[in-house]
Design a protein around this motif. Structure first.
Motif, PDB file in Angstrom:
ATOM      1  N   ASN A 228       0.497  11.530 -10.224  1.00  0.00           N
ATOM      2  CA  ASN A 228      -0.296  12.762 -10.236  1.00  0.00           C
ATOM      3  C   ASN A 228       0.600  13.964 -10.535  1.00  0.00           C
TER       4      ASN A 228
ATOM      5  N   VAL B 112     -12.355   0.513   5.484  1.00  0.00           N
ATOM      6  CA  VAL B 112     -11.417   0.503   4.344  1.00  0.00           C
ATOM      7  C   VAL B 112     -10.479   1.704   4.370  1.00  0.00           C
ATOM      8  N   ILE B 113     -10.979   2.832   4.874  1.00  0.00           N
ATOM      9  CA  ILE B 113     -10.140   4.041   4.844  1.00  0.00           C
ATOM     10  C   ILE B 113      -9.698   4.447   6.256  1.00  0.00           C
ATOM     11  N   THR B 114      -8.553   5.124   6.319  1.00  0.00           N
ATOM     12  CA  THR B 114      -8.154   5.705   7.616  1.00  0.00           C
ATOM     13  C   THR B 114      -8.479   7.181   7.556  1.00  0.00           C
TER      14      THR B 114
ATOM     15  N   LEU C  46      -6.776   2.459   3.889  1.00  0.00           N
ATOM     16  CA  LEU C  46      -6.252   3.409   2.896  1.00  0.00           C
ATOM     17  C   LEU C  46      -6.360   4.846   3.430  1.00  0.00           C
ATOM     18  N   PRO C  47      -5.231   5.578   3.445  1.00  0.00           N
ATOM     19  CA  PRO C  47      -5.310   6.980   3.932  1.00  0.00           C
ATOM     20  C   PRO C  47      -5.909   7.885   2.854  1.00  0.00           C
ATOM     21  N   LEU C  48      -7.208   7.788   2.695  1.00  0.00           N
ATOM     22  CA  LEU C  48      -7.900   8.448   1.575  1.00  0.00           C
ATOM     23  C   LEU C  48      -7.620   9.937   1.493  1.00  0.00           C
ATOM     24  N   LEU C  49      -7.690  10.612   2.670  1.00  0.00           N
ATOM     25  CA  LEU C  49      -7.565  12.073   2.635  1.00  0.00           C
ATOM     26  C   LEU C  49      -6.138  12.558   2.444  1.00  0.00           C
ATOM     27  N   ARG C  50      -5.187  11.622   2.421  1.00  0.00           N
ATOM     28  CA  ARG C  50      -3.806  12.056   2.151  1.00  0.00           C
ATOM     29  C   ARG C  50      -3.531  12.086   0.648  1.00  0.00           C
ATOM     30  N   LEU C  51      -4.479  11.630  -0.110  1.00  0.00           N
ATOM     31  CA  LEU C  51      -4.274  11.630  -1.569  1.00  0.00           C
ATOM     32  C   LEU C  51      -4.385  13.055  -2.105  1.00  0.00           C
ATOM     33  N   PRO C  52      -3.685  13.343  -3.218  1.00  0.00           N
ATOM     34  CA  PRO C  52      -3.787  14.690  -3.800  1.00  0.00           C
ATOM     35  C   PRO C  52      -5.234  15.004  -4.181  1.00  0.00           C
ATOM     36  N   ARG C  53      -5.555  16.291  -4.155  1.00  0.00           N
ATOM     37  CA  ARG C  53      -6.940  16.720  -4.381  1.00  0.00           C
ATOM     38  C   ARG C  53      -7.499  16.242  -5.734  1.00  0.00           C
ATOM     39  N   LEU C  54      -6.645  16.318  -6.764  1.00  0.00           N
ATOM     40  CA  LEU C  54      -7.117  15.916  -8.097  1.00  0.00           C
ATOM     41  C   LEU C  54      -7.455  14.431  -8.146  1.00  0.00           C
ATOM     42  N   VAL C  55      -6.606  13.643  -7.457  1.00  0.00           N
ATOM     43  CA  VAL C  55      -6.835  12.196  -7.414  1.00  0.00           C
ATOM     44  C   VAL C  55      -8.143  11.906  -6.672  1.00  0.00           C
ATOM     45  N   LEU C  56      -8.331  12.613  -5.537  1.00  0.00           N
ATOM     46  CA  LEU C  56      -9.570  12.425  -4.770  1.00  0.00           C
ATOM     47  C   LEU C  56     -10.784  12.745  -5.640  1.00  0.00           C
TER      48      LEU C  56
ATOM     49  N   LYS D   1      -0.020  17.279   5.739  1.00  0.00           N
ATOM     50  CA  LYS D   1      -0.285  17.046   4.313  1.00  0.00           C
ATOM     51  C   LYS D   1      -0.260  18.370   3.540  1.00  0.00           C
TER      52      LYS D   1
ATOM     53  N   VAL E  73     -11.475   9.945  -7.913  1.00  0.00           N
ATOM     54  CA  VAL E  73     -12.071   8.803  -7.193  1.00  0.00           C
ATOM     55  C   VAL E  73     -13.561   9.076  -6.964  1.00  0.00           C
TER      56      VAL E  73
ATOM     57  N   GLU F 151       2.182  19.494   0.465  1.00  0.00           N
ATOM     58  CA  GLU F 151       1.679  19.977  -0.832  1.00  0.00           C
ATOM     59  C   GLU F 151       2.301  21.325  -1.196  1.00  0.00           C
TER      60      GLU F 151
ATOM     61  N   CYS G  32      -6.896   5.608  -9.588  1.00  0.00           N
ATOM     62  CA  CYS G  32      -8.156   6.132  -9.027  1.00  0.00           C
ATOM     63  C   CYS G  32      -9.244   5.072  -9.088  1.00  0.00           C
TER      64      CYS G  32
ATOM     65  N   GLN H 107       0.802  -1.226   0.000  1.00  0.00           N
ATOM     66  CA  GLN H 107       0.000   0.000   0.000  1.00  0.00           C
ATOM     67  C   GLN H 107       0.837   1.279   0.000  1.00  0.00           C
TER      68      GLN H 107
END
Lengths: 203, 287
Positions: A107, A137-139, B4-14, A149, B17, A153, A119, A96
């Protein structure tokens, strides 16, 4: 080592966060819109610094790009069910952490096909689930993690700006040389040599 | 696999999704946490367009895609049912690009506050059915919405027969359908900018229709595509319409004076109910 990409045989040097460099073919690299916007027409003077990503991540990303060089032109996101055996293996063999790193790098490099498959893979983890199942499934990050974060960025944006500035600088140099007519270049060099000779004579 | 650390993904990727989730999955995901919900709301302009069908009587909300292929039903269980209903609608408006559809729910006590809130928020309506009786409550609601009817695609008005009833239209929807339209006289028709006008139980007669058609021929009612009038005052032995009796107008093709538009007139006679039905289909003439 690096030059403007006019043929797929051209190799580019990529620099990772560890400072290591490795070769990537022009054809593979051209799948990155970030690369196309910055270096495609002007070439790069030295290794291309993608120093926010480690070597393993970058190699994984460009492994995908090298593989898809010969595939037909990308025509929008595919459903996960349409992935080839090679694609499925590519994703399945990643843990992961690597998967997240690959998404981030893909990206940044703006590799549409890879980003879109990543995605779709995430969406598949959530598909058909209710809220309780999705929470498993998500943290969900804490406030501190979200702040961190945001800082990352911002750092990445600054790094991208730096890369763009370097590219612009290289472009400026190339343009300056191209714009000077040959006679003018000869005259400039002659003048320099004359000045050097005169300064020697004066001494 | 670890979570899955969903909110750590870049905004565009989110955003990508969220885009590939269906309506129900996106709503379920938004309930995971406020932060997830915020991210989904941030991606609203890239989200699918949905129709939100409000059933105020049964306190149910149905969200479906424009092509009707996806659908998701929400039932609220709040003790304060009004608060719950409005809260769910507000959340949906933040998540999706919504158009609202409300049929004849005006007997529900949720109807008025819901419509009021939606017009305040400048939300677009695909379909809206309202009741106008001239009561204080109905007048208040009409005063609020009549200024913003351009937000409504298809407005259906149900009204009661009252000779003094004269609602004022400050704006018009795209199409209008009025049941018991006794009050919707010639003056209303000539000022109406709707592309489709359907008047049931109307008081318009031959003379009015003659006026309407003359006006249209001279270049009036430029948006009109379809006019349907059902009235007992349209009679075969009454005044001529464009010099003809209604029966003679059946299948008749007319055109504007400048020849730019054509229309076909259809009339029907229903013996038992004794009214004529007039349909005018308009098509743009291509030179």
């Amino acid at each position: 080592m690096t030059s403007p990409a006019s043929s797929s045989e051209v190799k580019y040097l990529i620099e990772s966060s560890e400072g290591n460099t490795f070769d990537v073919s022009g054809a593979a690299l051209r799948q990155s819109n970030t690369f196309n916007a910055m270096f495609l027409n002007i070439g790069a003077d030295g290794p291309i610094p993608f120093t926010d990503y480690n070597e393993a991540t970058l190699k994984k990303v460009f492994e995908y790009c090298e593989h898809s060089v010969n595939e037909e032109n990308y025509s929008g996101p595919k459903h996960q069910d349409d992935l080839s055996k090679w694609d499925l293996n590519f994703f399945n063999e990643m843990d992961q952490k690597m998967f997240i790193d690959v998404i981030n790098a893909s990206n940044f490099l703006d590799i549409e096909r890879l980003t879109s498959y990543c995605c779709e893979r995430i969406a598949r983890m959530l598909r058909g689930k209710n809220t309780q199942e999705m929470i498993k499934v998500i943290t969900l990050p804490t406030a501190e993690e979200l702040e961190a974060k945001q800082k990352v960025e911002e750092k990445k944006a600054a790094a991208a700006k730096k890369v763009a500035e370097k590219a612009a600088e290289t472009a400026e140099k190339t343009e300056t040389l191209e714009e000077l007519p040959v006679q003018q270049l000869v005259q400039t060099t002659r003048n320099k040599l004359t000045r050097k000779y005169l300064s020697f004579s004066n001494e | 696999m670890p979570p899955l650390p969903l909110l750590r993904l870049p905004r565009l990727v989110l955003g990508e999704v969220f885009k590939s989730l269906n309506i129900g999955e996106k709503i379920q995901l938004s309930f995971c946490s406020k932060k997830v919900s915020t991210q989904i709301n941030n991606a609203r302009f890239y989200s699918q367009k949905v129709i939100v069908v409000l059933d105020c009587l049964n306190e149910k909300i149905n969200v479906h895609s424009e092509n009707n292929k996806e659908t998701f039903e929400i039932t609220t269980f709040w003790k304060n049912h009004r608060g719950g209903f409005l809260s769910v609608i507000r959340n949906l408006l933040k998540m999706f690009q919504c158009k609202i559809s409300i049929s004849n729910n005006y007997n529900s006590d949720l109807f008025q506050p819901t419509i009021s809130m939606l017009f305040d928020l400048q939300v677009e309506f695909k379909k809206l059915t309202i009741l106008l009786t001239g009561s204080k409550d109905h007048n208040l609601l009409w005063n609020q919405i009549s200024k913003k009817l351009e937000l409504v695609d298809d407005l259906k008005i149900s009204s009661v027969p009252d000779p003094g009833f004269r609602p004022v239209f400050i704006s018009w929807p795209q199409t209008i359908n009025i049941w018991r339209s006794y009050w919707f006289n010639l003056e209303y028709v000539l000022t109406c900018t709707c592309s489709r006008i359907t008047l049931e139980l109307s008081n318009l007669g031959n003379k009015d229709l003659d006026e309407i058609l003359k006006n249209w021929k001279a270049g009036g009612l430029p948006n009109l595509k379809h006019l349907r009038v059902e009235s007992q005052r349209i009679t075969n032995n009454g005044m001529a319409i464009l010099g003809m009796a209604p029966m003679e107008l059946r299948e008749k093709e007319i055109q504007t004076d400048d020849g730019s538009k054509k229309a076909t007139i259809n009339t029907g006679y229903q013996i038992f109910e004794m009214f004529f039905q007039m349909l005018i289909y308009q098509s743009v003439h291509v030179a």
